[in-house]
Motif scaffolding. Sequence first.
Motif, PDB file in Angstrom:
ATOM      1  N   GLU A 199     -29.022  58.321 -57.598  1.00  0.00           N
ATOM      2  CA  GLU A 199     -28.038  57.047 -58.357  1.00  0.00           C
ATOM      3  C   GLU A 199     -28.428  56.775 -59.675  1.00  0.00           C
ATOM      4  O   GLU A 199     -29.808  56.312 -60.136  1.00  0.00           O
ATOM      5  N   VAL A 200     -27.498  56.952 -60.476  1.00  0.00           N
ATOM      6  CA  VAL A 200     -27.046  56.828 -62.212  1.00  0.00           C
ATOM      7  C   VAL A 200     -27.062  54.894 -61.678  1.00  0.00           C
ATOM      8  O   VAL A 200     -26.262  54.247 -61.390  1.00  0.00           O
ATOM      9  N   ASN A 201     -27.936  54.300 -62.415  1.00  0.00           N
ATOM     10  CA  ASN A 201     -28.028  52.997 -62.687  1.00  0.00           C
ATOM     11  C   ASN A 201     -28.459  52.250 -64.005  1.00  0.00           C
ATOM     12  O   ASN A 201     -28.263  53.505 -65.431  1.00  0.00           O
ATOM     13  N   SER A 205     -38.785  57.194 -54.668  1.00  0.00           N
ATOM     14  CA  SER A 205     -39.009  58.122 -55.780  1.00  0.00           C
ATOM     15  C   SER A 205     -40.430  56.993 -56.952  1.00  0.00           C
ATOM     16  O   SER A 205     -39.465  56.509 -57.829  1.00  0.00           O
ATOM     17  N   TYR A 206     -41.384  57.702 -56.953  1.00  0.00           N
ATOM     18  CA  TYR A 206     -42.295  56.908 -58.111  1.00  0.00           C
ATOM     19  C   TYR A 206     -42.047  56.956 -59.681  1.00  0.00           C
ATOM     20  O   TYR A 206     -42.175  56.427 -60.659  1.00  0.00           O
ATOM     21  N   ALA A 207     -41.381  58.305 -60.052  1.00  0.00           N
ATOM     22  CA  ALA A 207     -40.825  58.553 -60.682  1.00  0.00           C
ATOM     23  C   ALA A 207     -38.943  58.626 -61.306  1.00  0.00           C
ATOM     24  O   ALA A 207     -38.360  59.357 -60.602  1.00  0.00           O
ATOM     25  N   VAL A 208     -39.560  58.007 -62.184  1.00  0.00           N
ATOM     26  CA  VAL A 208     -37.551  57.984 -62.752  1.00  0.00           C
ATOM     27  C   VAL A 208     -37.017  58.711 -63.927  1.00  0.00           C
ATOM     28  O   VAL A 208     -37.892  58.219 -65.031  1.00  0.00           O
ATOM     29  N   PRO A 209     -36.443  59.274 -64.070  1.00  0.00           N
ATOM     30  CA  PRO A 209     -35.811  59.539 -65.977  1.00  0.00           C
ATOM     31  C   PRO A 209     -35.082  58.329 -66.204  1.00  0.00           C
ATOM     32  O   PRO A 209     -34.545  58.109 -65.735  1.00  0.00           O
ATOM     33  N   VAL A 210     -35.467  58.691 -67.580  1.00  0.00           N
ATOM     34  CA  VAL A 210     -34.635  57.458 -68.633  1.00  0.00           C
ATOM     35  C   VAL A 210     -33.979  58.473 -69.640  1.00  0.00           C
ATOM     36  O   VAL A 210     -35.071  59.452 -70.021  1.00  0.00           O
ATOM     37  N   SER A 211     -32.734  57.675 -69.118  1.00  0.00           N
ATOM     38  CA  SER A 211     -31.806  59.045 -70.635  1.00  0.00           C
ATOM     39  C   SER A 211     -31.099  57.108 -72.197  1.00  0.00           C
ATOM     40  O   SER A 211     -31.049  56.461 -71.010  1.00  0.00           O
ATOM     41  N   VAL A 229     -32.320  56.977 -63.389  1.00  0.00           N
ATOM     42  CA  VAL A 229     -32.220  57.810 -61.967  1.00  0.00           C
ATOM     43  C   VAL A 229     -33.017  57.238 -60.668  1.00  0.00           C
ATOM     44  O   VAL A 229     -33.956  57.812 -61.449  1.00  0.00           O
ATOM     45  N   SER A 230     -32.466  56.795 -59.819  1.00  0.00           N
ATOM     46  CA  SER A 230     -33.336  56.438 -59.367  1.00  0.00           C
ATOM     47  C   SER A 230     -33.112  57.859 -58.197  1.00  0.00           C
ATOM     48  O   SER A 230     -31.659  57.801 -57.546  1.00  0.00           O
ATOM     49  N   ILE A 231     -34.132  57.962 -57.392  1.00  0.00           N
ATOM     50  CA  ILE A 231     -34.158  58.781 -56.582  1.00  0.00           C
ATOM     51  C   ILE A 231     -34.454  58.159 -54.699  1.00  0.00           C
ATOM     52  O   ILE A 231     -35.636  57.453 -55.122  1.00  0.00           O
ATOM     53  N   LYS A 232     -33.618  58.098 -53.925  1.00  0.00           N
ATOM     54  CA  LYS A 232     -34.683  57.632 -52.337  1.00  0.00           C
ATOM     55  C   LYS A 232     -34.600  59.112 -51.528  1.00  0.00           C
ATOM     56  O   LYS A 232     -33.584  59.389 -51.558  1.00  0.00           O
ATOM     57  N   GLN A 233     -34.810  58.708 -51.123  1.00  0.00           N
ATOM     58  CA  GLN A 233     -35.620  59.767 -49.411  1.00  0.00           C
ATOM     59  C   GLN A 233     -35.250  60.967 -49.811  1.00  0.00           C
ATOM     60  O   GLN A 233     -35.180  61.996 -48.897  1.00  0.00           O
ATOM     61  N   LEU A 243     -45.667  48.926 -61.099  1.00  0.00           N
ATOM     62  CA  LEU A 243     -44.434  48.417 -60.521  1.00  0.00           C
ATOM     63  C   LEU A 243     -45.002  49.538 -59.039  1.00  0.00           C
ATOM     64  O   LEU A 243     -43.155  48.965 -57.966  1.00  0.00           O
ATOM     65  N   ILE A 244     -45.309  49.756 -58.310  1.00  0.00           N
ATOM     66  CA  ILE A 244     -45.813  49.920 -56.928  1.00  0.00           C
ATOM     67  C   ILE A 244     -45.103  49.563 -55.805  1.00  0.00           C
ATOM     68  O   ILE A 244     -44.800  49.609 -54.604  1.00  0.00           O
ATOM     69  N   LYS A 245     -45.671  48.370 -56.227  1.00  0.00           N
ATOM     70  CA  LYS A 245     -45.277  47.425 -55.398  1.00  0.00           C
ATOM     71  C   LYS A 245     -43.970  46.923 -55.390  1.00  0.00           C
ATOM     72  O   LYS A 245     -43.965  46.759 -53.814  1.00  0.00           O
ATOM     73  N   GLY A 246     -43.082  46.505 -56.028  1.00  0.00           N
ATOM     74  CA  GLY A 246     -42.147  46.336 -56.210  1.00  0.00           C
ATOM     75  C   GLY A 246     -41.443  47.663 -55.484  1.00  0.00           C
ATOM     76  O   GLY A 246     -40.882  46.876 -54.559  1.00  0.00           O
ATOM     77  N   ILE A 247     -41.488  48.707 -55.658  1.00  0.00           N
ATOM     78  CA  ILE A 247     -41.259  50.116 -55.311  1.00  0.00           C
ATOM     79  C   ILE A 247     -40.926  49.341 -53.608  1.00  0.00           C
ATOM     80  O   ILE A 247     -40.887  49.753 -52.168  1.00  0.00           O
ATOM     81  N   LYS A 248     -42.645  49.571 -53.057  1.00  0.00           N
ATOM     82  CA  LYS A 248     -43.247  49.139 -51.279  1.00  0.00           C
ATOM     83  C   LYS A 248     -42.106  47.937 -50.803  1.00  0.00           C
ATOM     84  O   LYS A 248     -41.490  48.106 -49.546  1.00  0.00           O
ATOM     85  N   LYS A 249     -42.057  47.168 -51.469  1.00  0.00           N
ATOM     86  CA  LYS A 249     -41.317  45.708 -50.912  1.00  0.00           C
ATOM     87  C   LYS A 249     -39.766  46.136 -51.018  1.00  0.00           C
ATOM     88  O   LYS A 249     -39.200  45.899 -49.990  1.00  0.00           O
ATOM     89  N   LEU A 250     -38.925  47.112 -52.024  1.00  0.00           N
ATOM     90  CA  LEU A 250     -37.720  47.527 -51.994  1.00  0.00           C
ATOM     91  C   LEU A 250     -37.918  48.557 -51.137  1.00  0.00           C
ATOM     92  O   LEU A 250     -36.270  48.132 -49.610  1.00  0.00           O
ATOM     93  N   ARG A 251     -38.494  49.026 -50.770  1.00  0.00           N
ATOM     94  CA  ARG A 251     -38.455  50.172 -49.389  1.00  0.00           C
ATOM     95  C   ARG A 251     -37.866  50.196 -47.984  1.00  0.00           C
ATOM     96  O   ARG A 251     -37.334  49.679 -46.864  1.00  0.00           O
TER      97      ARG A 251
END
Length: 196
Positions: A48-50, A183-189, A39-43, A166-174
């Motif tokens: 969103e579930v990927n 969010s830097y924290a991602v729940p995985v199932s 689950v990615s969390i933005k704003q 992976l923070i650098k990649g998150i900043k680029k995406l943002r």
Amino acid sequence: MKQRLKMKAGLLALLLPLGFGVNAATWKVSNQESNVSYVSIKQGQIAEVNHFTQVDGQLTELGAFTLTIPLSSVSTGVPIRDTRMKSVFFEVDRYPNLTLNAQIDPKVLQDINVGEVSNVEVAADINLHGESKSMLFQVTVAKLSTTSLLVTSTQPVIINAGQFKLIKGIKKLRDLVGLSEISYAVPVSFVLSLHQ
């Protein structure tokens, strides 16, 4: 008569290990019946579930478990987002796979009867984006038949982007999509189906 009984007992002693060897075949992860999602969390409030469309793995008779996820199989439901995740976030050209390795006590599976469920704690090494970290997983194992297992996450595993650089990649995406926060924290199932 006693001699015949001894011969039969000796023959049985020789055949038993062979029987155990057949039953202790390697378990293979079924890609079609398995699912790894996050689950990615933005704003701060949009979740969103990927998921990944490809997984490959096995569990040997000695308890060595390996799982490989081709990161190019990421699926977010939006083609342009998939492309950005592959090239900008995961950098699949340099780091094509996520791999997980664990050692599981074979007795754990032997003690589960068909139709039974057991909760197990598993220590595993994750290699992602060139970084390797050890993590604990709480999993539920269900033995559906003598040749079929279902392994699911008892609770989501929290992966932090900082652990795997992976923070650098998150900043680029943002910056690409004009978001103020991802969010830097991602729940995985996960749900893994294994067959012999």
